[in-house]
Each structure stands twice: as structure tokens, then as C-alpha cells.
Design a protein around this motif. Sequence first.
Motif, short mmCIF file in Angstrom:
data_model
loop_
_atom_site.label_atom_id
_atom_site.label_comp_id
_atom_site.label_asym_id
_atom_site.label_seq_id
_atom_site.Cartn_x
_atom_site.Cartn_y
_atom_site.Cartn_z
N VAL A 221 0.81 -1.22 0.00
CA VAL A 221 0.00 0.00 0.00
C VAL A 221 0.84 1.27 0.00
CG1 VAL A 221 -1.87 -1.17 1.20
CG2 VAL A 221 -0.20 0.15 2.51
N GLN A 222 2.15 1.17 0.09
CA GLN A 222 2.97 2.37 0.26
C GLN A 222 2.89 3.32 -0.93
OE1 GLN A 222 4.15 3.10 3.29
NE2 GLN A 222 3.03 1.19 3.68
N SER A 223 2.77 2.78 -2.14
CA SER A 223 2.69 3.67 -3.31
C SER A 223 1.37 4.42 -3.38
CB SER A 223 2.89 2.84 -4.59
OG SER A 223 1.86 1.86 -4.71
N GLN A 224 0.39 3.97 -2.58
CA GLN A 224 -0.91 4.66 -2.57
C GLN A 224 -1.20 5.33 -1.21
OE1 GLN A 224 -1.09 1.14 -3.80
NE2 GLN A 224 -0.49 2.11 -5.72
N GLN A 225 -0.19 5.53 -0.39
CA GLN A 225 -0.44 6.10 0.93
C GLN A 225 -0.75 7.59 0.89
OE1 GLN A 225 -1.56 4.27 3.08
NE2 GLN A 225 -0.09 4.08 4.75
N HIS A 226 -0.71 8.19 -0.27
CA HIS A 226 -1.15 9.57 -0.40
C HIS A 226 -2.66 9.64 -0.67
CE1 HIS A 226 -0.39 8.13 -4.48
NE2 HIS A 226 -1.20 9.06 -4.92
N TYR A 227 -3.30 8.49 -0.85
CA TYR A 227 -4.74 8.47 -1.09
C TYR A 227 -5.49 8.84 0.19
CZ TYR A 227 -4.10 6.03 -5.55
OH TYR A 227 -3.76 5.68 -6.83
N ASN A 228 -6.69 9.35 0.01
CA ASN A 228 -7.52 9.76 1.14
C ASN A 228 -8.94 9.23 0.98
OD1 ASN A 228 -5.48 11.12 2.40
ND2 ASN A 228 -6.53 13.09 2.46
N ARG A 257 -16.04 9.63 -0.38
CA ARG A 257 -15.29 9.58 -1.64
C ARG A 257 -13.92 9.00 -1.35
NH1 ARG A 257 -15.14 15.46 -2.43
NH2 ARG A 257 -15.58 15.36 -0.22
N GLU A 258 -13.60 7.94 -2.05
CA GLU A 258 -12.37 7.20 -1.79
C GLU A 258 -11.45 7.23 -3.00
OE1 GLU A 258 -10.94 2.54 -1.30
OE2 GLU A 258 -13.06 3.07 -1.14
N ASP A 259 -10.21 7.70 -2.80
CA ASP A 259 -9.21 7.58 -3.86
C ASP A 259 -8.88 6.11 -4.06
OD1 ASP A 259 -9.02 10.33 -4.14
OD2 ASP A 259 -7.43 10.51 -2.65
N TYR A 260 -8.68 5.71 -5.32
CA TYR A 260 -8.53 4.30 -5.61
C TYR A 260 -7.69 4.13 -6.88
CZ TYR A 260 -10.04 -0.61 -5.51
OH TYR A 260 -10.09 -1.98 -5.42
N PHE A 279 -3.36 1.13 -15.88
CA PHE A 279 -3.52 1.54 -14.49
C PHE A 279 -3.88 3.02 -14.43
CE2 PHE A 279 -0.80 -2.14 -14.30
CZ PHE A 279 -1.22 -2.81 -13.17
N TYR A 280 -4.82 3.36 -13.59
CA TYR A 280 -5.17 4.77 -13.46
C TYR A 280 -5.80 5.03 -12.09
CZ TYR A 280 -9.91 3.15 -14.59
OH TYR A 280 -11.10 2.49 -14.60
N ASP A 281 -5.65 6.27 -11.64
CA ASP A 281 -6.26 6.69 -10.39
C ASP A 281 -7.70 7.12 -10.66
OD1 ASP A 281 -3.88 6.25 -9.15
OD2 ASP A 281 -3.26 8.36 -9.08
N THR A 282 -8.56 6.76 -9.73
CA THR A 282 -9.96 7.15 -9.86
C THR A 282 -10.52 7.46 -8.48
OG1 THR A 282 -12.10 6.50 -10.80
CG2 THR A 282 -10.83 4.79 -9.67
N GLU A 283 -11.77 7.81 -8.43
CA GLU A 283 -12.44 8.10 -7.16
C GLU A 283 -13.77 7.36 -7.15
OE1 GLU A 283 -12.70 12.13 -4.85
OE2 GLU A 283 -14.50 11.98 -6.07
#
Length: 701
Positions: A221-228, A257-260, A279-283
Motif C-alpha cells: 500500500v505504500q505507493s498509494q499512501q497519499h490516497y484519502n 469519496r475514496e481515492d482508488y 492503471f489509473y487513479d480514480t475516485e
Amino acid sequence: MRNILPFAVLSAVSLSYPSFAEFDLESLLAMPLDSLADTKVVSATRNAQSLSDVAASVYVISAKEIERSGVRSVADALALAPGLHVAKFSNYDWGITARGQNKPLSNTLLVMVDGRSVFNPMFSGVDWDLIPISLANIAQIEVVLGPVGTIWGGNATNGVINIISKEAEKAPKGKLTVKEGNYNYSEYQFHDSTAIGDYAHLSGYLEYVDHMPWTSEQEIVQSQQHYNVNTERFGTRLDYQKFANTLSVQAGGIRSREDYMWVEYLPHPTIAGAYSGDFYDTEMTMQEYFAGLQHIYDFQDGDSWDNKVWLTYSDNDGPDRNASFWRFDLDSHYTIAELWGTQLSLGSNIRIIDEQLGKYSAVDQYSMTYLRVTDEHDFLSQSYALYANWEIPLDDKTHLTVGNRWQYHNLTDEIYAQPQVRLSYQLSDEQRLWAGWGLSVVTPSRLEMETTFQRNYYGYIKPVDDVFYYVGSDLLAGNDNMDVEKIETFELGYRLWKGNAMQLSISTYYSRHDNIRAGLFLEKIPNHNGASNGLFFSQYDDPLWSETMGGEVALKWQPLPDVQLNTNYSYKRIVGHCKGALCAGSDAAKRQLENQPNHFFNAQVIWDINPQWWVSSTLHYVSKSSPHPDYTTKDGYAWPEVVNVDASASWQMHKRAPRISASVENLTTDQSKEFPDSLGAFQNGTQYWLTLEWTYGAAQE
């Protein structure tokens, strides 16, 4: 937290030390432990009844116990109750069950707020982080263990959790709250209430929460620990009471609302038969809104007529929960207080749900990792019920309760009966013995009858990097020929209390759960869409049944006026059984049912040191499960042992100053897991936060 600490230090240094006389001793010192005879509950019978007289296993978590525990969610607060297995999956996901299997989708526990169901029919479970209620507005949480289907209907099979909100007159007035902690946790709250004329009161609140999805040091999960995860919650309540009429109007909602990070596997542009990973970031957004009212008319002869109507909208765009619904609930309940020396309650219920399941294109169906598909996306679910509950005093000390509910579901076009019989005997003024039997059903669900859950698998092409190929799919299809799940329970209990100093409750039970669902493998389709492994097709079946036996002991004790101890222990053992083709060559399916922890222990100590200071500490223990070797020999399938210690301390210089509280969660076992590794659970780290609470209404008194 850096924003709050300077203010806290400044408050402590700049303000003069006050005398205790400036505080309202009655409200800020120890609140006496209510006697069982004085504690009123409504979740067992729908009528306000003394807890001492309820012939069922009922436990009450008070507003004070919630506040002193320092918890930040309803799910965490429920860990204070006996008979519940509360397991944290991630920083905002929980699995909670009563007297049964704890699994990702648990449909045997009904959860309500003021009698309004928050059970989500679109995935047959509860979104514990999406319960639209503020902790500060909770008067008490009533936990009823065992079948309560006669009173509340479907899914009230192993228990009911009813969250009772504070009346508008008793809701927080003029309160601002700020919380800051590690893992980017921030929370802001505003509560207020006011009188409207002589007969009405209005209250409302706004809340905002921001936190990380994980409190984990795991590399995954470290690469996504900036998600909120951002959550907004609001609610309002209007109460009107004049003479025989009591009216309550409520509205509110919650949005999260979840960053994913998501991935789609699309055909590779240059390599035939291969897929590329996009791969892409979404909410993802999850939301629920509700409005409703309750009207009670009290007749002069003691009869009462209670009517409730609720309208709920829920929406979720997550890949495996891509669905929305409108739900209309109407409930009418009439109580005859005096009928030949007995009390008779008659009621009816209408529930209509307009369900909308997500639609997917042919490309989406095989490019997404997992999804739920169906040929019938829209469905109007209808349920109608009649129920009766008759309380009969056999003599001065013995009371008998008999009841039944007749529930119709258009999904199966059948009527289901949910009867109960309960008996209470008064051993003395402060002792009760009770026994009960009940049969409840799990509400039929389209998920297991008419939809297919699909999981797609992909692999790398070597030596080419970052190129995927389609491996295959697992499909679990619905089956509309299954019988409805039923749970029958026999219970025996004892209560003892000593005025306002002590409460003791002991209960034991045996239950049988019939028609438990399982996936039955049917066939493999090779080379499906060019897949190397092909398509594996399974279908839901109902070959399993189980026996569960156990008990609970709960003690609330106030040895000193300023010290309260709440402690409970629960034991649960499940024995699995199987029939049919699924079990012809293996006992794994029935042994899987038995893989649950057996021992649960909770203890909370609250110490109101003086009007300025209070401290609290809570211990939670769950034993490790022992999977039967017929099921698996892999340690990753065992539920881990859990030992959590939470603590809070609070200080207020004087009643016009802000109250400052420090809390810590998961103190002794940092980076622990509460779910088996096989379920992909995340670690839960130690969390700490500071709360600054200012009640500006007090300054105006």
C-alpha cells in the motif's frame, strides 16, 4: 495535529486554574449507572420496556460509555458489547457478526438507526463506515442477540443493532469539535439545537472526516499512501410533543469519496492475443440520504398508535457494488395496553425497493478485475408483513410472550412465518430468569438468486514486461431454486442487579442455521475468449447447515461513585453439516463453517477523577481460530489472535474553556491483522489523535 497542539498549550498556560465550584458537578462528575429497572429499551418489543423485564439477551451501550471510550465510529463502539465479533479489515472497513460466521457479506444481523434499516440490499450487508449518524447524537445503542424476526422482519436472525438518536431537546447545543491525528486523520464537527416555541425542539449537525484508507506499513500500500477517504455527514431532527401527540421528523445523509487505483486489461495493440494493463487513479463515491417521520398518539386508556415512514436513497459506483436503490418503508404499530389483563401489539409493514444494478459492456465484462453482472438490471422489490406480539401475565411473577410475523416477498412469491415464544420469571425484586425460542428468516436476495459475480485473472507475458494476457474467469451464478435461509434459536438467561451499583447478565443459547449458501462447481469451458485456463462456472447452492452453541456474560459495576467497570465474555462454537453433491468427496465445505474464533473478551474502565479530568481504557481480546485439517492446513486461513488496548484522557480547565482529549487506538499490537491472510486483510497500526471540543452554548448560560 500540528494545528491543535499550539492552541492546547496556550489554553493551559494562559487561563487561570479554576475551582471545582465552577463546574456542574451533576453533569461532569460520574453519571450514576442506571439500574436495569430504570433502563428502557425498545428494540426487543417495539414498546419502551424496562431492561430487567425483557425476556431476551439485550445489552445497552450508553452515550457516556461511547464518549469515554474515545471511539470514532459505530463499528468500534460495538466492540463494547458481548456476543459480537468486531473485526477491522482496513482503516474504514469492518466485519461484524452476532453468534455466527464473520464473513465479508454478513446478512444475519439487522442494523438500524431509530428503527430505520441501514442494511444494504444491493450487496446483502452493512457499510459500517456509511451509517448516517453522529456519535455525539447517539443516546444509546441497543444490541439484541438472537432472533427478533417477529418484531423487525428479515435479517433479524442472529441479532439486531438499533442505534437510538438523542431527542432534539437533549442533542448537543452549540458545540464545535476538531480532531487531528496521525495517518492524516482530521475531523470537524458542528452540533446545535434550539427550542421552537413551547412544544418543539430542533437539532442538527454537520461533520467532515478526512483520513488515509490504510494505517499499514505493508509494502503493497505504500505507493498509494497519499490516497484519502473523505466523508461528509449531516443530519437534522425536529421533535414536537403536545398532549397526546408526539411527532419526530428526521433527515440526513452521508457521502464518502475514496481515492482508488484501478486497472483495466485491454487488448494489446501489437501482440496478438495479449492484453495491456491500463492503471489509473480514480475516485469511488458512496452515498446515502434519508428522510422520514414518526408519529405516536397516546390514547387516554393507555393504548398507543405508532406510525413510521422512511424514504432512503443509496448509491455506490464501486466495481463490485455498482448499484443504487430507492427504498420506501411504512410501518404501523398499535398497542392495546389492557386486553383482559394482557397487552397486545399489532402491526403491519410495507417495504418497496427500486433496485438498479450496474450495466457493463462486453469489453468491460472481461477487462475489469471483478464485477457483478445480470440480465435484469432493474427490479422493484416488494415486501409486505403483518405481525402480532401478545404479552400475557400468567401470575404476579411469570410473564409469557407469544408472537408471529407473516412476511411476503415478491422475489420468491412466498409468505414466511417468523414466530417466537418467550417467558420471564421474577426470582426477586432484583433478579430475573428468562427463556426464549424464535425462528427467523434471512431476506431473499437477488445477489444469490439472479446475479453472477465474475472475477477475471491475468498474467504477464515473458520476457515482455508490462504486458498481460487473459488467463480466465471464475463465475459464481445465482440460483432461484434455493430455499430461504432460516435460523432457529433456543435461549436461557439470568439477570441480577443491585440498585445503581451493579448489573449482571448471563445467557446461553443453541441455534440451527439451515440452507446456508455455497458455490457448487459445475463445469470448465476451455479456451474461453482465448484464455489459457478457461472459464470456471459455479452456481450458488444451499447444501450446508450448522449448529451454534455458546453464551455471554456481561457485568457493569460501579465500585466507587467515580469509577465504572464494564466487562463481558462470550463463547461461540459452530458445528458444520453438509448434504448433497458438494460434500460427496470432501468435508472441507462444512469444516469451513467451523473456522471461527471461540473466545471473546472486552473490558472498559472509566474513571471520572474530578470535574476537570477523566480517563478511560478498553481491552479487546479475540482468540485465534483453529481450522479443522479437513478444511485446510494452511495457517493463512486461521483468524488471528487479537489483543487491542485503547485509551483516552480528557481535561477541561473550566466549563467555559475547551475540553482537550487525547486518545490512542491499537496501543499494544501495532501493525496487527484482525482478518485471516486468505481474505486479503490489511494491517492496522497504532492511531492517536487529539480532540478539541468547545461548547460555546455553556458560555451563554
